[in-house]
Design a protein around this motif. Structure first.
Motif, PDB file in Angstrom:
ATOM      1  N   TRP A 162      37.045  30.488  28.168  1.00  0.00           N
ATOM      2  CA  TRP A 162      37.959  30.117  29.251  1.00  0.00           C
ATOM      3  C   TRP A 162      39.092  29.290  28.660  1.00  0.00           C
ATOM      4  O   TRP A 162      38.876  28.405  27.839  1.00  0.00           O
ATOM      5  CB  TRP A 162      37.256  29.296  30.330  1.00  0.00           C
ATOM      6  N   GLN A 202      39.555  28.106  34.183  1.00  0.00           N
ATOM      7  CA  GLN A 202      39.474  29.567  34.243  1.00  0.00           C
ATOM      8  C   GLN A 202      40.824  30.216  34.555  1.00  0.00           C
ATOM      9  O   GLN A 202      40.955  30.989  35.498  1.00  0.00           O
ATOM     10  CB  GLN A 202      38.450  30.020  35.289  1.00  0.00           C
ATOM     11  N   THR A 212      31.563  33.574  26.636  1.00  0.00           N
ATOM     12  CA  THR A 212      32.729  33.760  27.498  1.00  0.00           C
ATOM     13  C   THR A 212      33.686  32.613  27.229  1.00  0.00           C
ATOM     14  O   THR A 212      33.296  31.439  27.271  1.00  0.00           O
ATOM     15  CB  THR A 212      32.332  33.765  28.980  1.00  0.00           C
ATOM     16  N   VAL A 225      40.605  34.280  30.860  1.00  0.00           N
ATOM     17  CA  VAL A 225      39.198  34.549  30.527  1.00  0.00           C
ATOM     18  C   VAL A 225      39.157  35.639  29.475  1.00  0.00           C
ATOM     19  O   VAL A 225      39.945  36.598  29.512  1.00  0.00           O
ATOM     20  CB  VAL A 225      38.407  34.963  31.784  1.00  0.00           C
ATOM     21  N   GLY A 243      41.779  34.988  35.263  1.00  0.00           N
ATOM     22  CA  GLY A 243      40.671  34.123  35.624  1.00  0.00           C
ATOM     23  C   GLY A 243      40.632  33.812  37.109  1.00  0.00           C
ATOM     24  O   GLY A 243      41.546  34.146  37.878  1.00  0.00           O
ATOM     25  N   GLU A 244      39.561  33.144  37.521  1.00  0.00           N
ATOM     26  CA  GLU A 244      39.388  32.801  38.935  1.00  0.00           C
ATOM     27  C   GLU A 244      40.456  31.830  39.426  1.00  0.00           C
ATOM     28  O   GLU A 244      40.808  31.829  40.613  1.00  0.00           O
ATOM     29  CB  GLU A 244      37.998  32.196  39.167  1.00  0.00           C
TER      30      GLU A 244
END
Length: 224
Positions: free
Chosen positions: A47, A29, A45, A32, A162-163
């Motif tokens: 990634w 991630q 989604t 994104v 992203g995370e």
């Protein structure tokens, strides 16, 4: 007691940063897919990470594929691979050196100079690993933001943060904080060492009196 608490706190914070660095390196991630304009209903989604890209369909099924070639990656992700691997190795070395410093603290209580040197090396390695990790995270984030606001880039190719990037910032902060703690412990060791060397001179006024008493007794013995 305070120095031991500093070492334990630095080891815990550095361990969190090291684990976070390993997680960020393997997480997909990093980039994104961004859903803007008329994309109200989202079924997929995308990634994109350092080692693979994944497609998650309606939060039910996730399919991941490893990149066929390094050349398929963008320049920022190519450089991030090497930098994150270097940051992971440095953070692991810093954590091991910190553990050796903890063992040295209990084994050689008199070697304050050795403790200070080991803590300084661990602190510098932690700070270096945090800086090395911070470079690719900020680089990828800058690229994502620049492409997002670039009108030339197609909407389907725009990405969001992203995370893994947020976790990377937290891990880098923990590594730098752990390095600062171990450097402070090194300063405490230097102060303690200087204090121990200055303790024998706490009673300088007793030696002249003793010297005078010996001189008086010697002079009396001569006259007798």
């Amino acid at each position: 007691m305070v120095s031991g608490a500093l070492q334990i706190a630095g080891l815990l914070v550095g361990g969190i940063g090291m684990i976070g660095t390993f997680a960020v390196t393997g997480m997909p991630q990093w980039r994104v897919s961004a859903f803007i304009e008329n994309n109200i209903i989202v079924f997929e989604t995308i990634w994109e990470g350092l080692w693979m890209h994944c497609i998650r369909q309606a939060n039910i099924r996730t399919q991941c594929k490893v990149y066929d070639s390094v050349l398929a990656l963008s320049p920022d992700l190519q450089a991030s691979r090497g930098l994150m691997c270097a940051g992971s190795v440095l953070s692991f070395l810093a954590f091991m050196v910190a553990i050796i410093g903890m063992k040295c603290m209990w084994c050689t209580q008199s070697s304050w100079q050795a403790k200070g040197y080991i803590s300084l090396v661990a602190g510098l390695l932690f700070i270096l690993s945090g800086v090395v990790e911070l470079i690719p995270v900020c680089w990828v984030a800058n690229t994502i933001i620049s492409d997002f606001y670039n009108p030339v880039v197609n909407v389907a190719q725009k990405r969001e943060l992203g995370e893994a990037l947020y976790l990377g910032w937290v891990a880098a902060f923990c590594l730098v904080a752990a390095g600062a703690i171990f450097c402070c412990f090194c300063c405490c060791c230097v102060k303690t060492r200087s204090y121990r060397y200055s303790t024998p001179n706490q009673y300088p006024t007793q030696s002249p009196h003793l010297h005078r008493k010996t001189e008086n007794s010697y002079s009396k013995s001569q006259y007798v």
